[in-house]
Design a protein around this motif. Structure first.
Motif, PDB file in Angstrom:
ATOM      1  N   ASP A   9      94.715  16.780 125.222  1.00 14.84           N
ATOM      2  CA  ASP A   9      95.203  16.453 124.027  1.00 14.84           C
ATOM      3  C   ASP A   9      95.512  14.600 124.389  1.00 14.84           C
ATOM      4  OD1 ASP A   9      96.840  15.309 121.739  1.00 14.84           O
ATOM      5  OD2 ASP A   9      98.052  16.791 122.055  1.00 14.84           O
ATOM      6  N   ILE A  10      94.819  13.625 123.854  1.00 17.55           N
ATOM      7  CA  ILE A  10      95.064  12.541 124.016  1.00 17.55           C
ATOM      8  C   ILE A  10      96.332  11.752 123.791  1.00 17.55           C
ATOM      9  CG2 ILE A  10      94.157  11.214 122.011  1.00 17.55           C
ATOM     10  CD1 ILE A  10      92.190   9.644 123.862  1.00 17.55           C
ATOM     11  N   ASN A  23      89.786   5.262 110.759  1.00 21.05           N
ATOM     12  CA  ASN A  23      88.880   4.819 109.715  1.00 21.05           C
ATOM     13  C   ASN A  23      89.266   3.055 109.453  1.00 21.05           C
ATOM     14  OD1 ASN A  23      90.891   4.430 107.495  1.00 21.05           O
ATOM     15  ND2 ASN A  23      91.093   6.701 108.197  1.00 21.05           N
ATOM     16  N   GLY A  30      93.067  12.147 109.189  1.00 22.72           N
ATOM     17  CA  GLY A  30      93.358  13.455 109.900  1.00 22.72           C
ATOM     18  C   GLY A  30      92.900  13.498 111.433  1.00 22.72           C
ATOM     19  N   GLY A  31      92.519  14.735 111.979  1.00 26.23           N
ATOM     20  CA  GLY A  31      91.835  14.638 113.360  1.00 26.23           C
ATOM     21  C   GLY A  31      92.706  14.133 114.341  1.00 26.23           C
ATOM     22  N   VAL A  32      92.155  13.301 115.099  1.00 23.37           N
ATOM     23  CA  VAL A  32      92.898  12.462 116.365  1.00 23.37           C
ATOM     24  C   VAL A  32      93.480  11.648 115.702  1.00 23.37           C
ATOM     25  CG1 VAL A  32      90.943  10.905 117.097  1.00 23.37           C
ATOM     26  CG2 VAL A  32      92.625  11.901 118.687  1.00 23.37           C
ATOM     27  N   ASP A  33      93.246  10.760 114.794  1.00 23.15           N
ATOM     28  CA  ASP A  33      93.913   9.692 114.025  1.00 23.15           C
ATOM     29  C   ASP A  33      95.375  10.303 113.600  1.00 23.15           C
ATOM     30  OD1 ASP A  33      94.860   7.395 112.803  1.00 23.15           O
ATOM     31  OD2 ASP A  33      93.151   7.567 111.373  1.00 23.15           O
ATOM     32  N   SER A 114      86.486  11.597 121.539  1.00 22.29           N
ATOM     33  CA  SER A 114      84.947  11.733 121.145  1.00 22.29           C
ATOM     34  C   SER A 114      84.786  11.072 119.960  1.00 22.29           C
ATOM     35  CB  SER A 114      84.353  13.244 121.322  1.00 22.29           C
ATOM     36  OG  SER A 114      82.946  13.132 120.947  1.00 22.29           O
ATOM     37  N   SER A 116      83.805   9.793 116.334  1.00 20.54           N
ATOM     38  CA  SER A 116      82.607  10.055 115.353  1.00 20.54           C
ATOM     39  C   SER A 116      82.235  11.447 115.273  1.00 20.54           C
ATOM     40  CB  SER A 116      81.562   8.996 115.284  1.00 20.54           C
ATOM     41  OG  SER A 116      81.997   7.834 114.682  1.00 20.54           O
ATOM     42  N   GLY A 118      83.833  14.354 114.961  1.00 21.74           N
ATOM     43  CA  GLY A 118      84.536  15.351 113.961  1.00 21.74           C
ATOM     44  C   GLY A 118      84.177  15.228 112.708  1.00 21.74           C
ATOM     45  N   VAL A 119      84.965  14.794 111.890  1.00 24.03           N
ATOM     46  CA  VAL A 119      84.689  14.720 110.388  1.00 24.03           C
ATOM     47  C   VAL A 119      83.623  13.823 109.895  1.00 24.03           C
ATOM     48  CG1 VAL A 119      86.941  15.721 109.828  1.00 24.03           C
ATOM     49  CG2 VAL A 119      86.515  13.224 109.779  1.00 24.03           C
ATOM     50  N   TYR A 120      83.376  12.684 110.836  1.00 24.59           N
ATOM     51  CA  TYR A 120      82.355  11.647 110.907  1.00 24.59           C
ATOM     52  C   TYR A 120      80.763  12.349 111.127  1.00 24.59           C
ATOM     53  CZ  TYR A 120      85.182   8.059 109.368  1.00 24.59           C
ATOM     54  OH  TYR A 120      86.275   7.079 108.641  1.00 24.59           O
TER      55      TYR A 120
HETATM   56  N1  AR6 Z   1      93.203  14.742 121.670  1.00 21.04           N
HETATM   57  C1  AR6 Z   1      91.913  14.443 121.853  1.00 21.04           C
HETATM   58  N2  AR6 Z   1      90.958  14.713 120.883  1.00 21.04           N
HETATM   59  C2  AR6 Z   1      91.151  15.123 119.520  1.00 21.04           C
HETATM   60  C3  AR6 Z   1      92.599  15.541 119.280  1.00 21.04           C
HETATM   61  C4  AR6 Z   1      93.616  15.179 120.181  1.00 21.04           C
HETATM   62  N3  AR6 Z   1      94.498  15.134 119.827  1.00 21.04           N
HETATM   63  N4  AR6 Z   1      92.642  15.872 117.927  1.00 21.04           N
HETATM   64  C5  AR6 Z   1      91.223  15.891 117.635  1.00 21.04           C
HETATM   65  N5  AR6 Z   1      90.384  15.674 118.571  1.00 21.04           N
HETATM   66  P1  AR6 Z   1      88.039  13.316 114.280  1.00 21.04           P
HETATM   67  P2  AR6 Z   1      85.793  11.216 113.862  1.00 21.04           P
HETATM   68  C6  AR6 Z   1      88.971  15.479 118.778  1.00 21.04           C
HETATM   69  O1  AR6 Z   1      87.546  13.903 113.273  1.00 21.04           O
HETATM   70  O2  AR6 Z   1      84.539  12.186 113.576  1.00 21.04           O
HETATM   71  C7  AR6 Z   1      90.238  10.758 110.523  1.00 21.04           C
HETATM   72  O3  AR6 Z   1      90.671  11.295 109.499  1.00 21.04           O
HETATM   73  C8  AR6 Z   1      88.051  16.253 117.605  1.00 21.04           C
HETATM   74  O4  AR6 Z   1      87.849  17.465 118.052  1.00 21.04           O
HETATM   75  O5  AR6 Z   1      89.139  13.067 114.659  1.00 21.04           O
HETATM   76  O6  AR6 Z   1      85.686   9.925 114.439  1.00 21.04           O
HETATM   77  C9  AR6 Z   1      89.918   9.314 110.819  1.00 21.04           C
HETATM   78  O7  AR6 Z   1      91.173   8.690 109.921  1.00 21.04           O
HETATM   79  C10 AR6 Z   1      86.777  15.549 117.772  1.00 21.04           C
HETATM   80  O8  AR6 Z   1      85.870  15.974 119.037  1.00 21.04           O
HETATM   81  O9  AR6 Z   1      87.299  11.502 114.410  1.00 21.04           O
HETATM   82  C11 AR6 Z   1      88.830   8.955 109.895  1.00 21.04           C
HETATM   83  O10 AR6 Z   1      88.799   8.835 108.695  1.00 21.04           O
HETATM   84  C12 AR6 Z   1      87.230  13.959 117.974  1.00 21.04           C
HETATM   85  O11 AR6 Z   1      88.410  13.921 118.438  1.00 21.04           O
HETATM   86  C13 AR6 Z   1      87.953  10.171 110.759  1.00 21.04           C
HETATM   87  O12 AR6 Z   1      88.830  11.333 110.907  1.00 21.04           O
HETATM   88  C14 AR6 Z   1      86.871  13.250 116.748  1.00 21.04           C
HETATM   89  O13 AR6 Z   1      87.136  13.755 115.660  1.00 21.04           O
HETATM   90  C15 AR6 Z   1      87.219   9.836 111.731  1.00 21.04           C
HETATM   91  O14 AR6 Z   1      86.324  10.665 112.081  1.00 21.04           O
END
Ligand code: AR6
Length: 171
Positions: A9-10, A23, A30-33, A114, A116, A118-120
């Motif tokens: 977990d970063i 974004n 959501g996600g890591v953000d 990583s 882009s 995830g949701v991207y």
């Molecule tokens: N530590 C490390 N990696 C993580 C963590 C964490 N705590 N949580 C999730 N990941 P994403 P994107 C991984 O969707 O595709 C947001 O809403 C996750 O499993 O977070 O660049 C932003 O505001 C995946 O492998 O980012 C943008 O709108 C990776 O992080 C949008 O999502 C990236 O997934 C960006 O989408």
């Protein structure tokens, strides 16, 4: 410069800078953000509001507030749109921009998520190859950065980055 692929977990990494897969609004998501903003506390969003967003492929830096990391480097990755919309070069630009900004701010250790994949929806294997290649090429150019960690949240992501690094080392 050493590149390490790790799982975790970063938000828990005590490095000079962690990268946020943000974004273009830089106002959270959501996600890591979401995880980074929750762990850093509301002061992070307050500083982000003063930045007036960021273009895809570029990066902006803030303090880390309640995180163990000193800085957060925010970079909006490309949304995958089939591959014909400069997604690969934009993703490469994210990694390069973050490394340059980290170095310009005196960082020695940087951790990336990583971007882009995830949701991207950027295809994982291709994203991993771009990330690993861009980081290694940056290191070869001579840098004050000492350790770059790719922090993978799940096993599938870790396997893809391990494979990309092994493939680069074969060449
Ligand atoms: N530590 C490390 N990696 C993580 C963590 C964490 N705590 N949580 C999730 N990941 P994403 P994107 C991984 O969707 O595709 C947001 O809403 C996750 O499993 O977070 O660049 C932003 O505001 C995946 O492998 O980012 C943008 O709108 C990776 O992080 C949008 O999502 C990236 O997934 C960006 O989408």
């Amino acid at each position: 410069m050493d590149l390490q692929i790790v799982r975790g977990d970063i938000t828990t990494f005590p490095v000079d800078a962690i990268v946020n897969a943000a974004n273009t609004s830089l106002l959270g998501g959501g996600g890591v953000d979401g995880a980074i903003h929750r762990a850093a506390g509301p002061e992070l969003l307050a500083e982000c509001r003063t930045l007036h967003g960021c273009k895809t492929g570029k990066a902006k830096i803030t303090k880390g507030y309640r995180l163990p990391a000193k800085y957060v480097i925010h970079t909006p990755g490309p949304v995958w749109n089939g591959g014909g919309s400069h997604e690969a070069e934009l993703l490469e630009s994210c990694y390069r921009s973050c490394l340059e900004l980290a170095e310009a701010n005196g960082c020695r250790t940087v951790a990336f998520p990583s971007i882009s994949t995830g949701v991207y929806h950027f295809p994982l294997e291709q994203a991993a190859e771009i990330a690993v290649r861009t980081i290694l090429e940056y290191g070869k150019g001579g840098t004050a950065l000492e350790v770059v960690e790719m922090v993978c949240f799940d096993g599938r992501t870790k396997a893809a980055y391990d494979a990309a690094l092994a493939k680069m080392k074969e060449r």
